[in-house]
Design an enzyme around this catalytic site. Structure first.
Site, PDB file in Angstrom:
ATOM      1  N   GLU A 189      29.698 -20.746 -48.929  1.00  0.00           N
ATOM      2  CA  GLU A 189      30.205 -22.084 -48.589  1.00  0.00           C
ATOM      3  C   GLU A 189      29.055 -23.068 -48.406  1.00  0.00           C
ATOM      4  OE1 GLU A 189      32.777 -19.337 -48.711  1.00  0.00           O
ATOM      5  OE2 GLU A 189      31.940 -19.265 -46.694  1.00  0.00           O
ATOM      6  N   ASN A 215      25.707 -12.114 -56.401  1.00  0.00           N
ATOM      7  CA  ASN A 215      26.666 -12.125 -55.299  1.00  0.00           C
ATOM      8  C   ASN A 215      28.072 -12.332 -55.844  1.00  0.00           C
ATOM      9  OD1 ASN A 215      27.352 -12.357 -52.343  1.00  0.00           O
ATOM     10  ND2 ASN A 215      28.122 -14.330 -53.075  1.00  0.00           N
ATOM     11  N   GLU A 216      28.921 -11.339 -55.628  1.00  0.00           N
ATOM     12  CA  GLU A 216      30.318 -11.423 -56.067  1.00  0.00           C
ATOM     13  C   GLU A 216      30.402 -11.932 -57.503  1.00  0.00           C
ATOM     14  OE1 GLU A 216      31.982 -13.885 -52.960  1.00  0.00           O
ATOM     15  OE2 GLU A 216      32.547 -12.128 -51.785  1.00  0.00           O
ATOM     16  N   GLU A 224      31.559  -7.390 -46.725  1.00  0.00           N
ATOM     17  CA  GLU A 224      32.031  -8.604 -46.070  1.00  0.00           C
ATOM     18  C   GLU A 224      33.398  -8.322 -45.448  1.00  0.00           C
ATOM     19  OE1 GLU A 224      32.129 -12.172 -48.373  1.00  0.00           O
ATOM     20  OE2 GLU A 224      29.973 -12.186 -48.773  1.00  0.00           O
TER      21      GLU A 224
END
Length: 629
Positions: A124, A182-183, A263
């Site tokens: 974010e 990341n992801e 996560e």
């Protein structure tokens, strides 16, 4: 001669001891017994995410100690590329960006580190951590084997990973594992050549011994595109997920080795205009206990969220653009201000069942102080302060230029032209291709007319005479940090049309507001006598008197509409009480002076209240959604 022999003998002994200690320090995956091994012994990590980029340096140690006293044995840390390389080729690791100092504090506290260096991190955070200067290449394909992107990412990682190698656990540091990208499975590109390149790069700089892993969401598609042979595949999920089903999915992609939830969501983020997010404490503690009972290693995201100071918040774009609020409290076990919560105590009670937690009291919340009201005085509007805010003057262009083309990546740009003809009747000013990124504040001859907004408000009516000055202040509300829209250029992305006329001959002013505020130029620009409010983008300033204490506080702008706040030159972030849910901005004590006047600067973009007052409170308000204006 005897002393020389003694010296040689001692040196050999020390080398032998160092070699033995190095052999003892190891962190690895035991595929036979489905666990991690630390120094040869089975190991389960219980970790929490913390972002040094969202917390004042002065509070790093406080937050880390609270995490340690909760019973965590590890922390998980993102490294935002754009935080350290804001200008291409210029690297900043000083002050609040001193990553190695942060790692050292964690090490001294007794916390291992799971490092997530990206190059993309999501979080974010503005553009998911990618630097906006990448967008100077209009056709660049981010997070792919695109030549220009790959070169920039490789240059950055060469700097960062070289710094990180001494901090690896086997080298005497506290980094036990390192995430690659990341992801990635959530991204449309699904470019395995890109992931292979990163894998090779990470091994080149970090060596063969460190555990490299991936993290992806709980779907087959995400796990398929995000995983790669040679990188240990872990999974993400929260309290709305069946644990067994999720770990079965991890097992399909990683048949042997430890179960890992990288996560586990203790809360969630907020967008402006949405309801404040929260996750039930009982669900978090119950599910954490179940995963730990299975022998899984778990990282809680977030454990301490912090704050999107300045312009660092990200945004989402699913059906429309939605900007992330300034607070990154995340409903986490430690609040935005680092205060322990009932959720933290419940988590600590769970951890007690699985490992010995440190003896001693939990460090208390930092002191808070309600300093009370401060009345602000009107300094002036953007137009009257242009020489101060844009000393280098405008860039001339027939058609609008973006933030990226001007090479100002954050904050505000002022676009100025003149009306091409008389418009005595209200005439539509239109952005035909949704080219307002993200909000535009429109004035004619210095009189505020209204605003235009990305996705929702692309037409407004104006009047005026031929030759009248048309000013459009465009606000960058944070670049998209997730999904297919991270190529998120800012400013006026296309032509504006007035009636049937395409507006042209623009003067584009880069506004360096932060430098002007930090140097006190705006405070010295007003007489201190004007208190009346006005419409449109206007600066206000005032002072908070010293009280002999510099404690944390929260500033509330009751009756104000939308804008930005600085305290002693530090950019606290955006406020938008009209839209909510966040109503207060966090002011850390270290940003205040106990013995000198504290300068307060506010840029109100739409309308200030008649009283021109702001209130410093001793508690936050994060959960009041106002009207959607």
């Amino acid at each position: 001669m005897k002393s020389l022999n003694t010296f040689v003998l001692i040196s050999l002994c020390l080398l032998t001891i160092s070699s033995v200690l190095a052999d003892l320090r190891s962190f690895s995956i035991d595929y036979k017994n489905n666990c991690f091994r630390k120094d040869g012994k089975p190991f389960q990590y219980i970790s929490g995410s913390i972002h040094y980029s969202r917390i004042p340096r002065e509070y790093w140690q406080d937050r880390l100690l609270k995490m340690y006293m909760t019973g965590l044995n590890a922390i998980q840390v993102y490294v935002p590329w754009n935080f350290h390389e804001t200008v291409q080729g210029v690297y900043n690791f000083a002050g609040d960006r001193d990553l190695e100092y942060f790692l050292n504090l964690a090490n001294q506290t007794g916390l291992l580190v799971i490092l997530r260096p990206g190059p993309y991190i999501c979080a974010e955070w503005e553009m998911g951590g990618l630097p906006a200067w990448l967008l100077q290449k209009p056709n660049i394909i981010l997070r792919s084997a695109d030549k220009e992107y790959l070169q920039a990412a490789s240059d950055w990682l060469a700097v960062l990973l070289a710094k990180m190698r001494p901090w690896l656990y086997q080298n005497g540091g506290n980094i036990i594992s390192v995430q690659v990208e990341n992801e990635y499975g959530s991204y449309f590109a699904c470019d395995y050549n890109y992931m292979r390149h990163l894998h090779t790069l990470f091994r080149l700089f970090l060596g063969e011994d460190v555990i490299l892993f991936t993290t992806d969401g709980n779907t087959d598609k995400e796990m398929s595109c995000g995983t790669l042979e040679g990188l240990y595949a872990t999974i993400d999920f929260g309290t709305d997920t069946n644990i067994t089903t999720a770990f079965i999915r991890q097992r399909r992609f990683e048949p042997k080795g430890p179960l890992v939830n990288s996560e586990f969501y203790t809360g969630w983020l907020d967008h402006w205009g949405d309801k404040h997010a929260s996750v039930d404490t009982n669900k978090v503690s119950k599910m954490l206990g179940e995963m730990l009972s299975m022998g899984a290693s778990v990282n809680m995201y977030m454990f301490e969220g912090g704050t999107n100071f300045g312009y660092w918040n990200g945004a989402d774009h699913d059906t429309r653009f939605r900007s992330v609020v300034t607070s990154y409290d995340y409903n986490a076990p430690l609040t935005e201000a680092g205060d322990p919560t009932d959720k933290l105590l419940a988590i600590r009670d769970v951890i007690k069942n699985f490992r010995d937690i440190p003896v001693g009291p939990m460090p208390p919340a930092t002191p808070k102080l309600a300093y009370g009201f401060v009345t602000l005085h009107k300094v002036g509007n953007i137009s009257s302060l242009l020489d101060t805010l844009s000393p280098q003057g405008p860039v001339r262009s027939q058609y609008p230029l973006t933030f990226e083309e001007i090479k100002q990546y954050y904050g505000f740009l002022l676009y100025r032209t003149t009306l091409p003809r008389n418009v005595p009747e209200p005439t539509p000013l239109i952005s035909p291709l949704n080219g307002i990124h993200d909000r535009a504040y429109v004035s004619v001859n210095g009189v505020y007319q209204g605003l235009m907004e990305r996705d929702t408000g692309l037409v407004m009516n104006i009047t005026g005479r031929q030759g009248d000055q048309l000013d459009i202040l465009v606000e960058n509300m944070g670049r998209v940090n997730f999904g297919s829209y991270i190529n998120d250029n800012k400013g006026l992305l296309g032509n504006l049309i007035l009636g049937n006329d395409v507006l042209s001959d623009w003067s584009v002013y880069p506004l360096d507001i932060d430098t002007a505020v930090a140097n006190g130029w705006l405070q010295s620009a007003h007489s201190g006598l004007l208190t009346e409010a006005g419409d449109g983008p206007i600066f206000y300033s005032g002072t908070l008197k010293p009280t002999g204490r510099a404690w944390d506080t929260f500033v509330k702008l009751n009756g104000w509409t939308k804008g930005q706040v600085w305290v002693n030159g530090f950019n606290l972030g955006r406020y938008w009480p009209k839209r909510g849910p966040q109503q207060t901005l966090y002011v850390p004590g270290p940003f205040l002076s106990a013995n000198q006047l504290n300068n307060i600067t506010v840029l109100e973009l739409e309308r200030a209240p008649p009283h021109c007052r702001i209130l410093f409170m001793d508690r936050p308000q994060l959960d009041n959604t106002g009207n959607k204006t």
